[in-house]
Enzyme design. Structure first.
Site, short mmCIF file in Angstrom:
data_model
loop_
_atom_site.label_atom_id
_atom_site.label_comp_id
_atom_site.label_asym_id
_atom_site.label_seq_id
_atom_site.Cartn_x
_atom_site.Cartn_y
_atom_site.Cartn_z
N GLU A 209 35.77 28.13 40.96
CA GLU A 209 35.59 29.45 41.58
C GLU A 209 35.53 29.23 43.08
OE1 GLU A 209 35.84 32.15 40.04
OE2 GLU A 209 35.64 31.49 37.96
N CYS A 243 31.91 35.29 48.71
CA CYS A 243 33.28 34.79 48.53
C CYS A 243 34.30 35.90 48.34
CB CYS A 243 33.35 33.81 47.35
SG CYS A 243 32.88 34.54 45.77
#
Length: 488
Positions: A209, A243
């Protein structure tokens, strides 16, 4: 033997006892994890205040609520997720039991991130526990206070099956030398490559991720006021250290001033005229990242903000105008409270700009036109695409979260987490009777057998639907006819 080696060895030994296979055991561990986050709520809140200047309510909203939701979902759905999954058959396998059986992979390594250290570390843990794996959790050493709190999980979970290893880069490197059955990493692409390289030595599958520069296109015909409210929230939440935060805005030059004006109003409304003194405005995690972010301002024109205080790692909500693709701020993921505006000549140029760069973790488009949104969906690629909002897809367990290409590989949330760290074992259970049916596949391979093979193998049957039982009966009769044909 190092501490890291011992942790992996103990986790594997515990896994091999088989005690994590019963669903009752897994549910108990999940409930104990939920008890940990409730009973240690004050410890978690204090740690996140020290690490990232998060308020108590922000911690609940953006760290805890989603985690509680994942735990509750896993507990309620575990029996369904872990059950054999029937698949379609063909006529040749009509009387067989054919299914996918989820089974645990073994020992999973979870390497957490520092920006949402509870959420992005423990949400994957929920899936790993639910799937019946043993787990080694490596919290980020950057959010050190929160990492220390996570060590307390050993008081709630099976401490042999679920290990927590704290420390910095040397400890992570030592862990990566060990053999795991899956590695789950959240962080940047530079470290992601190292994780993937280490995993390759053992042929270990990975979930990465990562991140990247998530673009945000504002169509001139949308409601700019509402668009800017949602963008401002998404960008400056957690001081930009998210993010999937909008990394930069793409818009036509004719609306740039309006966008700046609306964002300025939102900053004042959300964070007052003094964000530094406001409880819900965060801080940069440390001085190294502070200096990195401040260096990105070089050569750009500040339209809003720009204030900073290195002593407390404070950077004000900042907007840059007339940013060029060659600007320093456009060369890497910002991961901070700086929002560049790059002007483009309409949708076509915006799409070309996006497609000329690495595929982002998220892509945002604000428009009142379904045609514009549809074009952005069909002509770009990203981990996720949101129209007229930012980041809220992370709250949905039925939407898998993950990147594509440079922004990551693999996905998680809800059942996707369970499947990500499970092996879906293909199973076919046949009885030792009806051998005559097999005459079709045994030598000699005649033209007549080939003709009937097409009938038996190419007709798919969905046996999970009761309304198709009549069709199954007809096909069974056909099978009987074929048997008689070959036995004449």
């Amino acid at each position: 033997m190092s501490r890291e080696q011992l942790a992996v060895q103990q986790a594997r030994k515990a896994f091999l006892t088989g005690r994590s296979k019963p669903l009752d055991y897994r549910i108990k561990q999940l409930k104990n994890l939920n008890r940990f986050i409730k009973e240690r709520a004050a410890d978690i809140t204090n740690a996140l205040r020290k690490d990232l200047h998060k308020s108590a309510n922000s911690t609940q909203l953006f760290e805890i609520l989603g985690l509680e939701g994942e735990i509750n979902l896993a507990v309620s759905k575990l029996a369904e997720w872990a059950a054999p999954r029937p698949v379609n058959k063909n006529l040749l396998t009509l009387s067989d039991d054919v299914f996918l059986q989820p089974e645990p992979l073994g020992v999973v390594l979870i390497i957490g991130a520092w920006n949402y250290p509870i959420a992005v570390t423990l949400q994957p843990l929920v899936g790993a526990i639910a799937a019946g794996n043993a787990v080694v959790v490596k919290p980020s050493e950057v959010s050190s206070h929160t990492a220390s709190v996570m060590e307390l999980m050993s008081l709630y979970l099976d401490s042999e099956m679920y290990q927590v290893v704290t420390g910095g880069v040397p400890e992570t490197q030592e862990l990566l030398k060990q053999r795991f059955d899956h590695i789950f990493y959240t962080g940047n692409s530079t470290v992601g490559k190292l994780v993937m390289e280490a995993a390759a030595r053992h042929l270990t599958p990975v979930t990465l991720e990562l991140g990247g520069k998530s673009p945000c296109y504002i169509d001139k015909n949308c409601d700019i006021r509402i668009a800017c409210r949602r963008i401002t929230w998404g960008k400056y939440l957690n001081c930009g250290q998210t993010c999937i935060a909008p990394d930069y805005i793409l818009c036509e030059s004719s609306i740039q001033d309006r966008v700046i004006d609306e964002i300025q109003k939102c900053i004042k409304e959300f964070y007052t005229t003094d964000p530094k003194a406001f409880e819900d405005y965060g801080r940069i995690i440390n001085q190294r990242h502070y200096k990195r972010i401040m260096a990105l301002l070089e050569g750009s024109t500040v339209a809003i903000g720009g204030d900073s205080d290195e002593s407390v790692c404070y950077i004000a909500p900042t907007v840059l105008r007339d940013v060029t693709p060659a600007s320093k701020v456009m060369q890497e993921e910002i991961f901070g409270p700086i929002l560049p505006i790059v002007t483009v000549n309409g949708l076509k140029e915006a799409i070309e700009f996006i497609n000329d760069r690495e595929k982002p973790l998220a892509l945002y488009v604000f428009s009142s036109s379904k045609k514009v949104i549809k074009q952005m969906v069909s002509e770009t690629s990203s981990g996720a695409l949101l129209a007229n909002d930012c980041m809220v897809h992370f709250t949905l367990s039925d939407l898998p979260f993950g990147g594509v290409g440079y922004s990551g590989t693999g996905r998680y949330h809800g059942k996707y987490s369970f499947d990500q760290v499970s092996h879906l074992r293909s199973c076919l259970i046949k009885k030792l009777n009806m051998e005559a049916v097999n005459q079709m596949r045994y030598p000699p391979h005649t033209t007549e057998k080939l003709r009937w093979a097409r009938v038996l193998l190419l007709k798919q049957i969905n046996v999970t639907r009761w309304r198709q039982m009549a069709q199954v009966a007809v096909l069974a009769a056909l099978a009987a006819f074929v048997v008689k044909r070959f036995l004449r």
